[in-house]
Design a protein around this motif. Sequence first.
Motif, PDB file in Angstrom:
ATOM      1  N   UNK B  58      -9.022  43.901 -18.950  1.00 54.71           N
ATOM      2  CA  UNK B  58      -9.616  44.165 -17.648  1.00 54.71           C
ATOM      3  C   UNK B  58      -9.508  42.930 -16.751  1.00 54.71           C
ATOM      4  N   UNK B  59      -9.431  41.735 -17.352  1.00 57.68           N
ATOM      5  CA  UNK B  59      -9.311  40.516 -16.538  1.00 57.68           C
ATOM      6  C   UNK B  59      -8.045  40.527 -15.697  1.00 57.68           C
ATOM      7  N   UNK B  60      -6.863  40.616 -16.336  1.00 56.87           N
ATOM      8  CA  UNK B  60      -5.621  40.684 -15.560  1.00 56.87           C
ATOM      9  C   UNK B  60      -5.607  41.860 -14.587  1.00 56.87           C
ATOM     10  N   UNK B  61      -6.158  43.011 -14.991  1.00 61.64           N
ATOM     11  CA  UNK B  61      -6.138  44.186 -14.110  1.00 61.64           C
ATOM     12  C   UNK B  61      -7.005  43.939 -12.872  1.00 61.64           C
ATOM     13  N   UNK B  62      -8.203  43.396 -13.074  1.00 59.44           N
ATOM     14  CA  UNK B  62      -9.108  43.157 -11.942  1.00 59.44           C
ATOM     15  C   UNK B  62      -8.513  42.115 -11.000  1.00 59.44           C
ATOM     16  N   UNK B  63      -7.947  41.067 -11.591  1.00 61.52           N
ATOM     17  CA  UNK B  63      -7.376  40.007 -10.763  1.00 61.52           C
ATOM     18  C   UNK B  63      -6.180  40.525  -9.955  1.00 61.52           C
ATOM     19  N   UNK B  64      -5.338  41.322 -10.613  1.00 65.80           N
ATOM     20  CA  UNK B  64      -4.178  41.892  -9.912  1.00 65.80           C
ATOM     21  C   UNK B  64      -4.639  42.766  -8.757  1.00 65.80           C
ATOM     22  N   UNK B  65      -5.702  43.526  -8.972  1.00 67.44           N
ATOM     23  CA  UNK B  65      -6.233  44.399  -7.921  1.00 67.44           C
ATOM     24  C   UNK B  65      -6.543  43.595  -6.660  1.00 67.44           C
ATOM     25  N   UNK B  66      -7.266  42.476  -6.842  1.00 68.80           N
ATOM     26  CA  UNK B  66      -7.665  41.668  -5.681  1.00 68.80           C
ATOM     27  C   UNK B  66      -6.469  40.929  -5.089  1.00 68.80           C
ATOM     28  N   UNK B  67      -5.605  40.379  -5.947  1.00 70.07           N
ATOM     29  CA  UNK B  67      -4.484  39.582  -5.442  1.00 70.07           C
ATOM     30  C   UNK B  67      -3.470  40.447  -4.702  1.00 70.07           C
ATOM     31  N   UNK B  69      -3.953  43.267  -3.258  1.00 72.88           N
ATOM     32  CA  UNK B  69      -4.549  43.695  -1.981  1.00 72.88           C
ATOM     33  C   UNK B  69      -4.433  42.589  -0.937  1.00 72.88           C
ATOM     34  N   UNK B  70      -4.497  41.329  -1.389  1.00 70.60           N
ATOM     35  CA  UNK B  70      -4.389  40.198  -0.479  1.00 70.60           C
ATOM     36  C   UNK B  70      -2.942  39.780  -0.210  1.00 70.60           C
ATOM     37  N   UNK B  71      -1.975  40.580  -0.676  1.00 72.71           N
ATOM     38  CA  UNK B  71      -0.589  40.323  -0.322  1.00 72.71           C
ATOM     39  C   UNK B  71       0.222  39.534  -1.330  1.00 72.71           C
ATOM     40  N   UNK B  72      -0.333  39.290  -2.515  1.00 76.25           N
ATOM     41  CA  UNK B  72       0.426  38.570  -3.542  1.00 76.25           C
ATOM     42  C   UNK B  72       1.262  39.578  -4.331  1.00 76.25           C
ATOM     43  N   UNK B  73       2.519  39.237  -4.574  1.00 79.36           N
ATOM     44  CA  UNK B  73       3.363  40.118  -5.381  1.00 79.36           C
ATOM     45  C   UNK B  73       3.149  39.787  -6.850  1.00 79.36           C
ATOM     46  N   UNK B  74       2.298  40.558  -7.518  1.00 77.92           N
ATOM     47  CA  UNK B  74       2.052  40.314  -8.938  1.00 77.92           C
ATOM     48  C   UNK B  74       1.617  41.617  -9.590  1.00 77.92           C
ATOM     49  N   UNK B  99      -6.502  30.933 -12.143  1.00 75.61           N
ATOM     50  CA  UNK B  99      -5.262  31.696 -11.942  1.00 75.61           C
ATOM     51  C   UNK B  99      -5.125  32.124 -10.475  1.00 75.61           C
ATOM     52  N   UNK B 100      -6.269  32.401  -9.834  1.00 76.62           N
ATOM     53  CA  UNK B 100      -6.237  32.757  -8.410  1.00 76.62           C
ATOM     54  C   UNK B 100      -5.574  31.639  -7.612  1.00 76.62           C
ATOM     55  N   UNK B 101      -5.966  30.387  -7.924  1.00 76.85           N
ATOM     56  CA  UNK B 101      -5.397  29.228  -7.203  1.00 76.85           C
ATOM     57  C   UNK B 101      -3.903  29.131  -7.437  1.00 76.85           C
ATOM     58  N   UNK B 102      -3.448  29.493  -8.632  1.00 81.71           N
ATOM     59  CA  UNK B 102      -2.018  29.385  -8.921  1.00 81.71           C
ATOM     60  C   UNK B 102      -1.203  30.345  -8.071  1.00 81.71           C
ATOM     61  N   UNK B 103      -1.876  31.303  -7.458  1.00 83.25           N
ATOM     62  CA  UNK B 103      -1.172  32.225  -6.549  1.00 83.25           C
ATOM     63  C   UNK B 103      -1.452  31.880  -5.098  1.00 83.25           C
ATOM     64  N   UNK B 104      -1.850  30.622  -4.864  1.00 80.57           N
ATOM     65  CA  UNK B 104      -2.020  30.166  -3.498  1.00 80.57           C
ATOM     66  C   UNK B 104      -3.156  30.900  -2.785  1.00 80.57           C
TER      67      UNK B 104
END
Lengths: 125, 314
Positions: B58-67, B69-74, B99-104
């Motif tokens: 759920x960690x990677x899934x939740x993070x991907x959801x937010x990232x 949505x914010x325009x990160x390709x992941x 990990x959020x920081x690693x995606x700018x």
Amino acid sequence: MNAFNRAVARLLVVCTIGLGLPMPASAGIVTTDQIHASAERDRVRDFMAREDVRAQMQSYGVDTDTVRERVAAMTDEEVGELANRIDQMPAGGDVLGVIFLVFIILLVTDILGLTKVFPFTRSVR
Amino acid sequence: MRCRIRTPAIAGVLFLIVLLTGCTTPQVSALRANAPATLPPQIELATVPFFPQEEYQCGPAALATALVYGGVATSPAALVPQVYLPGREGSLQTEMLAATRRHDRLAYRLAPSLEDLLLEVAAGNPVIVLQNLSFAFAPVWHYAVVIGYDREREEIILRSGTTRRLVMTLSTFERIWARAAHWAMVALPPRQLPETAIEANYVAAAAALERVSAAGARQAYAAALEKWPANLAARIGAGNAAYALKDLAAAAISYHQATLDHPLAGDAWNNLAQVQFELGHRNEAMLAAQRAVALGGPRIADYRDTLKAIAASP
């Protein structure tokens, strides 16, 4: 290994890999990290904490190549919180593996709205 | 391990639980009594993507959801090697932030307040939350993403696990969220301030971003200075980020502004000295370094080194 040997060993670790201690971008610039630290942080201790976290994460199955980058993105404060405590920190996983008795209890508490383990329950209200 | 079930005991426990459920949770009551006028009655960010989680992830899934949505390709799969800890069959909160920081993106932890959480969602920011779905004695930690709420119906809407649109009562949510110490974060493009940003916490989050992305941090400091122009750490941080990006002229402007706003800040004078020196302005550098040394403070040794280096040059 007695305490003295341990201390010497730690010191040697710092001396041998210590050349890689995080130095400021330039000798003359005070870094933002330094400004944010409430007191002057002990750089060697921070460094050791980072090594501890790295080693622990590897023991939890993160491979050597990625562990360095993962720890590098953490602040000194975050590393300090994790060091030696990774086993006690919450790790968001999921719902599987809940044993049967607990399953029944949680089903009831789910319906009562106290918990929300199962997505299919609707709480009474 | 075997357990013997005693019916009367269980009945007693259940009776107690029924009594307990009678009351609304504290933050929901507070919200009912006086919600801020700026909080819309209901909202749903329907375009937030959904990634059904794989086992334990759920960690990677939740993070991907937010990232995403914010325009990160992941994707969740791409984030597994960044946040998932196999030995714990889950993801640590620290790594969700890192990990959020690693995606700018700027990782900002919200205050432990339901009102703040809803304000963020109302501002269009999906909120990643940690929940303990069970009880403290047998925790089931779970990340989900809050995407909406309805104050009239007292419901909250989440992307959670394998459920695209999980609706639960605000009271239930508050209970399971409180058991995870009300942990919540947003992952935002660095030029965008969180709706509920607190000055010191935001600037600290920008400094954390500076560790991995000077360019991102530079935008975050700029956003901070727009709202809090007198913040010294953000002003020096903006200089340091520019310096790291080899934009010495911009760095000098930031440090200079810092010395105007905070004439007693030795760090600002020291950094101004260093960058003036590198720009070839030896006299200005000398004066600034002398000022830093005269002001002193915990980093006076660094200031002396700067002064010495400038004095030693022809």
